[in-house]
Scaffold this motif. Structure first.
Motif, PDB file in Angstrom:
ATOM      1  N   ASP A  50     -77.892 -27.561 -44.603  1.00 39.16           N
ATOM      2  CA  ASP A  50     -78.437 -28.288 -43.457  1.00 39.16           C
ATOM      3  C   ASP A  50     -78.085 -27.569 -42.154  1.00 39.16           C
ATOM      4  O   ASP A  50     -77.596 -26.436 -42.192  1.00 39.16           O
ATOM      5  CB  ASP A  50     -77.971 -29.752 -43.449  1.00 39.16           C
ATOM      6  N   ILE A  51     -78.289 -28.244 -41.020  1.00 32.31           N
ATOM      7  CA  ILE A  51     -78.071 -27.529 -39.756  1.00 32.31           C
ATOM      8  C   ILE A  51     -76.626 -27.074 -39.570  1.00 32.31           C
ATOM      9  O   ILE A  51     -76.369 -26.177 -38.792  1.00 32.31           O
ATOM     10  CB  ILE A  51     -78.501 -28.333 -38.489  1.00 32.31           C
ATOM     11  N   TYR A 111     -83.952 -33.908 -55.448  1.00 35.79           N
ATOM     12  CA  TYR A 111     -84.241 -33.936 -54.006  1.00 35.79           C
ATOM     13  C   TYR A 111     -84.838 -32.603 -53.560  1.00 35.79           C
ATOM     14  O   TYR A 111     -85.858 -32.567 -52.861  1.00 35.79           O
ATOM     15  CB  TYR A 111     -82.936 -34.216 -53.247  1.00 35.79           C
ATOM     16  N   LEU A 152     -87.565 -19.047 -45.309  1.00 38.73           N
ATOM     17  CA  LEU A 152     -88.866 -18.467 -44.964  1.00 38.73           C
ATOM     18  C   LEU A 152     -88.703 -17.183 -44.142  1.00 38.73           C
ATOM     19  O   LEU A 152     -89.404 -16.195 -44.376  1.00 38.73           O
ATOM     20  CB  LEU A 152     -89.707 -19.489 -44.196  1.00 38.73           C
ATOM     21  N   LEU A 165     -84.880 -24.508 -44.987  1.00 42.11           N
ATOM     22  CA  LEU A 165     -86.200 -23.973 -45.354  1.00 42.11           C
ATOM     23  C   LEU A 165     -86.618 -22.878 -44.386  1.00 42.11           C
ATOM     24  O   LEU A 165     -87.157 -21.838 -44.786  1.00 42.11           O
ATOM     25  CB  LEU A 165     -87.260 -25.082 -45.309  1.00 42.11           C
ATOM     26  N   GLY A 166     -86.341 -23.117 -43.100  1.00 43.20           N
ATOM     27  CA  GLY A 166     -86.687 -22.135 -42.076  1.00 43.20           C
ATOM     28  C   GLY A 166     -86.004 -20.806 -42.332  1.00 43.20           C
ATOM     29  O   GLY A 166     -86.612 -19.741 -42.241  1.00 43.20           O
ATOM     30  N   LYS A 167     -84.719 -20.888 -42.691  1.00 38.57           N
ATOM     31  CA  LYS A 167     -83.964 -19.650 -42.941  1.00 38.57           C
ATOM     32  C   LYS A 167     -84.505 -18.935 -44.178  1.00 38.57           C
ATOM     33  O   LYS A 167     -84.620 -17.710 -44.207  1.00 38.57           O
ATOM     34  CB  LYS A 167     -82.474 -19.953 -43.129  1.00 38.57           C
ATOM     35  N   MET A 185     -93.404 -31.026 -51.997  1.00 36.14           N
ATOM     36  CA  MET A 185     -94.094 -31.687 -50.896  1.00 36.14           C
ATOM     37  C   MET A 185     -94.699 -30.686 -49.918  1.00 36.14           C
ATOM     38  O   MET A 185     -95.787 -30.882 -49.399  1.00 36.14           O
ATOM     39  CB  MET A 185     -93.096 -32.593 -50.171  1.00 36.14           C
ATOM     40  N   ILE A 186     -93.966 -29.613 -49.651  1.00 35.68           N
ATOM     41  CA  ILE A 186     -94.463 -28.646 -48.666  1.00 35.68           C
ATOM     42  C   ILE A 186     -95.162 -27.452 -49.335  1.00 35.68           C
ATOM     43  O   ILE A 186     -95.553 -26.505 -48.662  1.00 35.68           O
ATOM     44  CB  ILE A 186     -93.332 -28.133 -47.752  1.00 35.68           C
ATOM     45  N   ARG A 219     -74.766 -28.779 -49.861  1.00 35.23           N
ATOM     46  CA  ARG A 219     -75.923 -29.132 -49.039  1.00 35.23           C
ATOM     47  C   ARG A 219     -76.256 -27.981 -48.107  1.00 35.23           C
ATOM     48  O   ARG A 219     -75.358 -27.364 -47.552  1.00 35.23           O
ATOM     49  CB  ARG A 219     -75.580 -30.334 -48.140  1.00 35.23           C
ATOM     50  N   ASP A 241     -82.578 -28.990 -46.083  1.00 34.02           N
ATOM     51  CA  ASP A 241     -83.430 -29.594 -45.065  1.00 34.02           C
ATOM     52  C   ASP A 241     -84.263 -28.524 -44.368  1.00 34.02           C
ATOM     53  O   ASP A 241     -84.278 -27.365 -44.778  1.00 34.02           O
ATOM     54  CB  ASP A 241     -82.616 -30.442 -44.080  1.00 34.02           C
ATOM     55  N   SER A 242     -84.943 -28.935 -43.297  1.00 34.42           N
ATOM     56  CA  SER A 242     -85.890 -28.013 -42.682  1.00 34.42           C
ATOM     57  C   SER A 242     -85.211 -26.780 -42.094  1.00 34.42           C
ATOM     58  O   SER A 242     -85.799 -25.706 -42.082  1.00 34.42           O
ATOM     59  CB  SER A 242     -86.700 -28.725 -41.607  1.00 34.42           C
ATOM     60  N   SER A 243     -83.968 -26.931 -41.633  1.00 28.15           N
ATOM     61  CA  SER A 243     -83.311 -25.746 -41.084  1.00 28.15           C
ATOM     62  C   SER A 243     -83.053 -24.732 -42.199  1.00 28.15           C
ATOM     63  O   SER A 243     -83.201 -23.525 -42.010  1.00 28.15           O
ATOM     64  CB  SER A 243     -82.016 -26.113 -40.350  1.00 28.15           C
ATOM     65  N   LYS A 265     -88.367 -32.179 -54.969  1.00 25.20           N
ATOM     66  CA  LYS A 265     -89.357 -32.979 -54.235  1.00 25.20           C
ATOM     67  C   LYS A 265     -89.720 -32.325 -52.912  1.00 25.20           C
ATOM     68  O   LYS A 265     -90.878 -32.303 -52.500  1.00 25.20           O
ATOM     69  CB  LYS A 265     -88.806 -34.394 -53.976  1.00 25.20           C
ATOM     70  N   MET A 266     -88.695 -31.823 -52.230  1.00 25.42           N
ATOM     71  CA  MET A 266     -88.915 -31.164 -50.942  1.00 25.42           C
ATOM     72  C   MET A 266     -89.846 -29.948 -51.116  1.00 25.42           C
ATOM     73  O   MET A 266     -90.836 -29.802 -50.405  1.00 25.42           O
ATOM     74  CB  MET A 266     -87.556 -30.725 -50.386  1.00 25.42           C
TER      75      MET A 266
END
Lengths: 104, 146
Positions: free
Chosen positions: A21-22, A84, A62, A58-60, A91-92, A19, A54-56, A87-88
């Motif tokens: 994540d943060i 999963y 980007l 994705l942020g890295k 979606m964005i 995974r 997750d978004s953290s 889909k993420m």
């Protein structure tokens, strides 16, 4: 440290697992930046063993993409197995920014 | 009788402390949601996970002594998720209003730390709101899958 395959001085494929994540996205970013500092500007991330992001995370991705672009490099995401994650990304519309295999 | 329990069908409650692994709690929540949601629970999880992460990271500032309380309330028409942290809250009105201004620049939202999670929650739930202080997030999803 990330498992990786170096093809020459600039092309590398990395193989993160589990995974994103943060709790670990910062480590992932630091690992990726190490390749960047070593001169690798064409980086492929193999998502075969990634189960979620997750978004953290994705942020890295980007930020790393931005960094590579500044030096005419490229980030590409390949071999996405997890629904999963797919889909993420869909979606964005991440494929509008980062090249993603199978989502051209 | 509080509005909460009037037409409540079921409820899931957990207090997430630093000893609990989020991935395990998420598995438990998925089993609970699967019973009541006919749509794709992965999408609900994208939103729930983001709001929990925001609570732990920005709300509780990663303080292991602080907890996040999570409630999933199933009603006839909706699924309501409440996520409360022990932080001092934030200026959510300002953050949410930025989304309206930048409606066509969705990817830009992904570069903003806390905004990114809220952006994803907005994509996956029908409604997102906060208490006045900003330490309680409320996500609402219509159970009638579109």
């Amino acid at each position: 440290m990330l498992r990786s395959k170096k093809y020459n001085d600039i092309d590398v494929t990395v193989y993160p697992e589990g995974r994103i994540d943060i709790s670990n996205s910062q480590t992932l970013k630091e690992d990726l930046m190490e390749f960047y500092r070593d001169g690798f500007t064409n980086v492929v991330i193999d998502f075969g063993k990634i189960s979620s992001i997750d978004s953290s995370g994705l942020g890295k991705l980007l930020l790393f993409h931005k960094k590579l672009k500044e030096t005419d490099g490229k980030l590409k995401l390949v071999n996405i197995k997890s629904d999963y994650v797919k889909k993420m990304f869909k979606m964005i519309h991440l494929n509008k920014v980062i090249e993603i295999e199978g989502m051209e | 009788m509080p509005e909460e329990i009037e037409d409540m069908i079921d409820i899931y409650k957990i207090n997430l402390d630093s000893n609990l692994r989020l991935s395990q709690v998420e598995k438990e929540m998925a089993l609970f949601l699967d019973k009541y949601y006919t749509g794709d629970t992965d999408f609900l999880f994208i939103g729930i996970h983001e709001m929990i992460s925001n609570a732990v990271e920005h709300g509780n500032k990663l303080d292991p002594a602080k907890t996040v309380s999570i409630k999933i309330i199933i009603r006839k028409e909706i699924i309501k998720v409440e996520i409360v942290d022990q932080g001092s809250g934030f200026d959510w009105q300002n953050t949410l209003s930025k989304f309206d201004k930048a409606a066509n620049q969705e990817l830009n939202q992904l570069y903003s730390e806390r905004g990114r999670g809220i952006f994803l929650a907005k994509q996956t739930f029908d409604e997102i709101k906060y208490n006045k202080q900003g330490n309680k997030a409320i996500l609402i999803k219509n159970r009638m899958h579109k």
